[in-house]
Write a protein that holds these residues in place. Structure first.
Motif, PDB file in Angstrom:
ATOM      1  N   ASN A  10      -1.464  48.899 120.424  1.00 39.53           N
ATOM      2  CA  ASN A  10      -0.586  48.411 121.494  1.00 39.53           C
ATOM      3  C   ASN A  10      -1.357  47.730 122.631  1.00 39.53           C
ATOM      4  N   THR A  40       4.296  44.760 131.291  1.00 39.38           N
ATOM      5  CA  THR A  40       5.370  43.832 130.963  1.00 39.38           C
ATOM      6  C   THR A  40       5.252  42.577 131.824  1.00 39.38           C
ATOM      7  N   VAL A  54      -3.245  45.111 117.954  1.00 35.01           N
ATOM      8  CA  VAL A  54      -1.797  45.273 117.772  1.00 35.01           C
ATOM      9  C   VAL A  54      -1.465  46.716 117.430  1.00 35.01           C
ATOM     10  N   SER A  74      -0.810  43.114 127.032  1.00 33.75           N
ATOM     11  CA  SER A  74      -0.818  44.424 126.369  1.00 33.75           C
ATOM     12  C   SER A  74       0.564  45.060 126.474  1.00 33.75           C
ATOM     13  N   GLU A  75       0.779  46.043 125.628  1.00 37.65           N
ATOM     14  CA  GLU A  75       2.090  46.698 125.570  1.00 37.65           C
ATOM     15  C   GLU A  75       2.413  47.479 126.842  1.00 37.65           C
ATOM     16  N   SER A  76       1.399  47.876 127.604  1.00 39.49           N
ATOM     17  CA  SER A  76       1.650  48.704 128.793  1.00 39.49           C
ATOM     18  C   SER A  76       1.902  47.878 130.045  1.00 39.49           C
ATOM     19  N   GLN A  82       6.904  36.658 126.675  1.00 42.10           N
ATOM     20  CA  GLN A  82       5.665  37.135 127.291  1.00 42.10           C
ATOM     21  C   GLN A  82       5.335  36.416 128.586  1.00 42.10           C
ATOM     22  N   SER A 101      -2.273  44.523 122.276  1.00 38.22           N
ATOM     23  CA  SER A 101      -1.829  43.131 122.193  1.00 38.22           C
ATOM     24  C   SER A 101      -0.544  43.087 121.386  1.00 38.22           C
ATOM     25  N   PRO A 102       0.441  42.274 121.793  1.00 38.27           N
ATOM     26  CA  PRO A 102       1.705  42.236 121.061  1.00 38.27           C
ATOM     27  C   PRO A 102       1.610  41.517 119.729  1.00 38.27           C
TER      28      PRO A 102
END
Length: 714
Positions: A338, A572, A335, A568-570, A700, A340-341
């Motif tokens: 970034n 969507t 987290v 992952s954050e990168s 998600q 994993s949300p």
């Protein structure tokens, strides 16, 4: 104590005995259906004050109220059905039955007619001793006939007030058992059990066994499957005691009623003479005491299973304990970086809860499971300051005496699993297997899921079967360090598939800058190939991200479903829209599975009442995904326990491996189809194609089924 007088089972059987007293003895009869336990005393008082000479109280839970009423109304005789009294109570006859013997006979019949080697029982609550006796007796009877039989045993998770009046739960649980391979289902729990056998009646080739009275007469809807019923002669016993009360000779104390199997009716010709003879012999031996159903006296009766002495049989195994270590993904690090949300809740608490429950239930063959160490690791290794799994391996398997490691390593660091199973020669349940990693292992290694090579074969085969490769220009892009890319290339080459681009790269997964730099070139390769499908094998998130960022609109085929559970954050959800992957049950199906609920969810919630635990459909984005750790770790521990129990008291690497290899067809919570055999050490055989829907499952997104579930058991 609960339910209605016309429940076609337990209560109705008692009422039939009272009706016989009306017919044969000229008695005036009536009944009250209790709605709440707080009304027990008042309802008994209503009958006593109205001048009744005999009052029949039906059910285990009424025992205390019956004893109190007997003291208040000494001129009234009481018959307590299913009420055991340690000491005789004046004016009370406890009508009890050998439900363990009745269940044993039902189990023996079930095992004798089963073709799949899997039978099931759908039961009321195990808070009621007679129900427990039915359930355990059934298991022992089935095992007596076939020691290898698999018994799916499910008790209703509710209390006495709901466990016997829930036919919908009974039907759902029976359906789950059928889907998990059972072909004989024993329903024992009032209307709950009725719901089960009625559901089985709709399944061609499946059989059911009723309970308490001959349900051929009371539940005609079950005729298509109803081979027999495990009867307690409740009506006969009630009538006999009422008759004795009328004659002034009713004894105080316990009165043992008769049990047995009902006629086979339309299935009489199917039940062979040999089976009938065996059942008759068993009934006689059980009644005479020549043999025991081994329920109440399993620990004290030498005729029951003779336990082999427990010894210190292997490293990490003592007379009274099995020592293990547990490895877990470091979600705090994921987290923070970034990757994993959100995390999976307090993973150590989840493990501790299930280990404590296992030990409270007696451990594994009498040994306690001791977790000597819980360790977190980074799935991308020491990059960005993460915890190195190599160090975790040494801490868990080298520095302490452990028999097994539960969890292993996931993600780009999966090669490190051989540190456990090879270098440290320690058993593991978890991790991700490949043929190369297995070859480097010296200790038994069981993967609860499916190894990547198997997944790739199944994935491409299903894509071909569904026509999803036909007419497509395919770009295959693989990370040679993270996924079975070479296998995918070979398989596609042998199919009628038009592969216009085949590229294998070597880039550290999780190093976003390096991944994107390599994809700057790959994007141009994809565009030049005129591909309309990208098959991504390893480093999938980088491929999804870069194709989307360059506005390349093409179909995505991604075998690894874990890509979508942690984008992952990168990456969507919109970037992954429409991607097709290989899955098993959906997360919600897994959560709703009765085995998951009864073995995992309900026990965890009961042990941690202050936590708010929601399933996938109720999950709020941004909160910890407790449901994932609960489902996964419960299943892994269940698998480990099954293998160790099958291995027997002499637990070694050899007996563990032999036990695993003997498990050719079994069921796990949320995972209906599983097998392990020589050369196949990945358990799950449950497959389907799913498609990623960014609008499902919250912010998600989620994978939703594209095809039905497939039993891929070899």
């Amino acid at each position: 104590d609960v339910g209605q007088v016309d429940d076609k089972s337990f209560n109705q059987a008692a009422w039939n005995g009272v009706l016989q007293a009306a017919e044969d003895l000229g008695a005036d009869v009536d009944y009250i259906e209790t709605q709440s336990s707080k009304d027990y005393a008042n309802n008994i008082g209503l009958f006593a004050d109205s001048g009744c000479d005999v009052i029949v109280t039906v059910g285990f839970a009424l025992a205390d109220a019956t004893t109190a009423a007997a003291a208040e109304y000494p001129d009234v005789d009481f018959v307590g059905v299913d009420q055991f009294y340690g000491e005789p109570v004046d004016g009370v006859a406890g009508l009890i039955f050998a439900e363990d013997q009745a269940g044993f006979l039902a189990g023996a019949l079930a095992a004798s007619i089963s073709k799949t080697g899997i039978v099931a029982e759908v039961l009321g609550t195990d808070l009621v001793p007679p129900v427990l006796a039915f359930g355990e007796g059934f298991v022992n009877g089935a095992k007596y006939v076939n020691s290898d039989i698999k018994v799916i045993k499910t008790y209703h998770p509710g209390g006495i007030d709901t466990a016997f009046t829930d036919p919908e739960w009974g039907a759902t649980t029976a359906r789950q058992a059928l889907e998990n391979g059972a072909d004989v289902v024993f329903g024992a729990g009032g209307k709950t059990g009725n719901g089960a056998i009625i559901e089985v009646a709709s399944e061609d080739g499946a059989y059911c066994i009723g309970v308490d009275l001959d349900q051929w007469e009371s539940v005609p809807e079950a005729h298509p499957c109803l081979v027999s019923s495990s009867m307690k002669m409740i009506g006969e016993g009630v009538f006999d005691l009422v008759s004795q009360a009328a004659a002034g000779t009713m004894p105080a104390g316990n009165y043992l009623g008769k049990v047995g199997l009902a006629p086979f009716h339309d299935f009489d010709s199917m039940v062979s003479d040999d089976i009938k003879s065996m059942l008759a012999t068993l009934k006689a031996d059980l009644e005479s005491g020549a043999m025991s159903p081994c329920v109440w006296d399993a620990d004290s009766n030498p005729d029951c299973a003779e336990p082999e002495p427990l010894t210190a049989s292997w490293r990490g195994v003592t007379e009274d304990a099995i020592h293990v270590g547990v490895s877990m993904l470091d979600f705090a690090f994921l987290v923070e970086t970034n990757l994993s949300p959100q995390g999976w809740g307090d993973q150590q608490l989840v493990w501790e809860t299930f280990v404590e429950k296992l030990n409270n239930d007696g451990g594994i063959l009498g040994r306690k499971l001791i977790v000597d160490s819980y360790k977190y690791y980074s799935p991308i290794g020491p990059i960005l300051g993460g915890i190195d799994p190599e160090a975790v391996c040494l801490e868990l398997a080298a520095d302490i005496e452990t028999f097994a490691i539960l969890g292993g390593f996931l993600g780009p660091v999966e090669d490190t699993n051989t540190c456990i199973t090879g270098t440290q020669n320690t058993v593991m349940v978890g991790g991700r297997q490949t043929a190369e990693r297995l070859a480097a292992s010296t200790a038994p290694w069981i993967e609860p899921g499916t190894m990547k090579e198997t997944k790739m074969k199944v994935f491409l085969s299903l894509l071909e079967q569904e026509g999803l490769l036909e007419g497509k220009n395919i770009a295959l892009v693989g990370n040679e360090d993270d996924g079975p890319y070479q296998l995918a290339s070979e398989l596609l080459g042998n199919m009628d598939a038009n592969v216009v681009l085949d590229v294998g790269v070597q880039v550290p997964v999780g190093d976003t800058a390096a991944e994107d730099a390599r994809w700057d070139v790959l994007v141009q390769n994809v565009l030049a190939s005129n591909a309309d499908v990208a098959v991504l094998v390893g480093g999938e998130r980088a491929g999804i991200r870069n194709l989307a960022n360059n506005d390349i609109d093409m179909d995505l085929y991604v075998m690894n479903s874990e890509t979508f559970t942690n984008l992952s954050e990168s990456v969507t959800p919109d970037m992954a829209e429409g991607a097709i992957s290989l899955t098993g049950l959906t997360e919600q199906e897994t959560w709703d599975d009765p085995l998951t609920q009864n073995n995992c969810v309900i026990p965890f919630k009961e042990a941690n009442p202050d936590l708010v635990i929601e399933g996938p459909d109720q999950f709020d984005e941004g909160e910890e995904e407790w449901y994932r750790s609960i489902m996964s770790y419960c299943r892994w521990l269940h698998l480990f326990s099954m293998i160790v129990e099958t291995a027997g008291p002499n637990l070694t690497h050899e007996t563990f491996l032999a036990a695993a290899e003997s498990m050719s067809d079994f069921v796990l919570p949320g995972q209906p189809y599983n097998s392990i055999s020589p050369g196949k050490y990945d358990a799950s055989d449950s497959f389907r194609l799913s498609v990623f829907d960014s609008s499902s499952g919250g912010d998600q997104g989620a994978l939703v089924p594209l095809t039905g579930i497939l039993d891929g058991t070899p």
